[in-house]
Design an enzyme around this catalytic site. Structure first.
Site, PDB file in Angstrom:
ATOM      1  N   HIS A  56       1.863  -0.145   0.839  1.00 48.60           N
ATOM      2  CA  HIS A  56       0.861  -0.589   1.681  1.00 48.60           C
ATOM      3  C   HIS A  56       0.717  -2.208   1.775  1.00 48.60           C
ATOM      4  O   HIS A  56       1.408  -2.813   1.059  1.00 48.60           O
ATOM      5  CB  HIS A  56      -0.775  -0.150   1.011  1.00 48.60           C
ATOM      6  CG  HIS A  56      -0.708   1.451   1.100  1.00 48.60           C
ATOM      7  ND1 HIS A  56      -2.075   1.902   0.875  1.00 48.60           N
ATOM      8  CD2 HIS A  56       0.062   2.346   1.384  1.00 48.60           C
ATOM      9  CE1 HIS A  56      -1.940   3.128   1.023  1.00 48.60           C
ATOM     10  NE2 HIS A  56      -1.002   3.457   1.159  1.00 48.60           N
ATOM     11  N   GLU A  58      -1.483  -4.368   1.529  1.00 40.49           N
ATOM     12  CA  GLU A  58      -2.047  -5.056   0.377  1.00 40.49           C
ATOM     13  C   GLU A  58      -1.173  -5.191  -1.020  1.00 40.49           C
ATOM     14  O   GLU A  58      -1.028  -6.302  -1.726  1.00 40.49           O
ATOM     15  CB  GLU A  58      -3.459  -4.139  -0.070  1.00 40.49           C
ATOM     16  CG  GLU A  58      -4.612  -4.311   0.992  1.00 40.49           C
ATOM     17  CD  GLU A  58      -4.398  -2.961   1.811  1.00 40.49           C
ATOM     18  OE1 GLU A  58      -5.443  -2.504   2.074  1.00 40.49           O
ATOM     19  OE2 GLU A  58      -3.274  -2.382   1.822  1.00 40.49           O
ATOM     20  N   CYS A  86      -7.763   1.242   0.556  1.00 39.56           N
ATOM     21  CA  CYS A  86      -7.861   2.463  -0.171  1.00 39.56           C
ATOM     22  C   CYS A  86      -7.956   2.142  -1.757  1.00 39.56           C
ATOM     23  O   CYS A  86      -8.232   1.103  -2.070  1.00 39.56           O
ATOM     24  CB  CYS A  86      -6.533   3.217   0.060  1.00 39.56           C
ATOM     25  SG  CYS A  86      -5.230   2.869  -0.729  1.00 39.56           S
ATOM     26  N   CYS A  89      -5.225   0.372  -3.469  1.00 39.04           N
ATOM     27  CA  CYS A  89      -5.066  -0.716  -3.367  1.00 39.04           C
ATOM     28  C   CYS A  89      -6.448  -1.578  -4.025  1.00 39.04           C
ATOM     29  O   CYS A  89      -6.142  -2.640  -4.630  1.00 39.04           O
ATOM     30  CB  CYS A  89      -5.029  -1.136  -1.842  1.00 39.04           C
ATOM     31  SG  CYS A  89      -3.380  -0.490  -0.962  1.00 39.04           S
TER      32      CYS A  89
END
EC number: 3.5.4.33
Length: 147
Positions: A56, A58, A86, A89
């Site tokens: 992701h 992040e 999410c 993260c």
């Protein structure tokens, strides 16, 4: 004296990263990590390209930022991300002791905020809905093409 950049400026930079993800047929989430008013990491989702569900935006930013600073703690940094992180993260943000999180669009289905227990580090300041319409728009465009 120069004025520091504001949240909208850095969110626009994160949106540029989201556009790169969109062009790669990745879910268009972009992030920038800022330390002392300077971008130290520019990232976007790479889950398809890397065949890695943890890739992701992040997570990429945390890794790049920690490497840049040579420090696992990001307590003096701000993460700007186009979509609410999410749970995975947010958990990683906890371990980095992220100083500040600024996100654009809310993620009603998978965002960390839907969990009742606070999962960010207690020192992390949060600001949501920065340029939410613009950040949400690129997500809607992407998923409209998928349907």
């Amino acid at each position: 004296m120069l004025q520091p950049y504001d949240d909208n400026y850095f969110m626009k930079q994160a949106l540029l990263e989201a556009q790169k993800a969109f062009e790669k047929d990745e879910v268009p989430v972009g992030a920038v990590l800022v330390s002392k008013n300077k971008i130290i990491a520019r990232t976007h989702n790479l889950t398809e390209q890397l065949t890695d569900f943890t890739a992701h935006a992040e997570m990429q930013a945390f890794t790049a930022g920690s490497s840049f600073l040579d420090n696992k703690y990001l307590n003096e940094c701000t993460l700007y991300v186009t979509l609410e992180p999410c749970v995975m993260c947010a958990g990683a943000a906890f371990w980095t002791r992220l100083g500040r999180l600024v996100y654009g669009a809310r993620d009603e289905r998978r965002g960390y905020d839907r969990i009742t227990e606070k999962i960010l580090h207690p020192v992390t300041q949060v600001k949501g809905s920065v340029m939410a319409d613009e950040c949400g728009s690129i997500m809607k465009q992407y998923f409209a093409l998928k349907r």
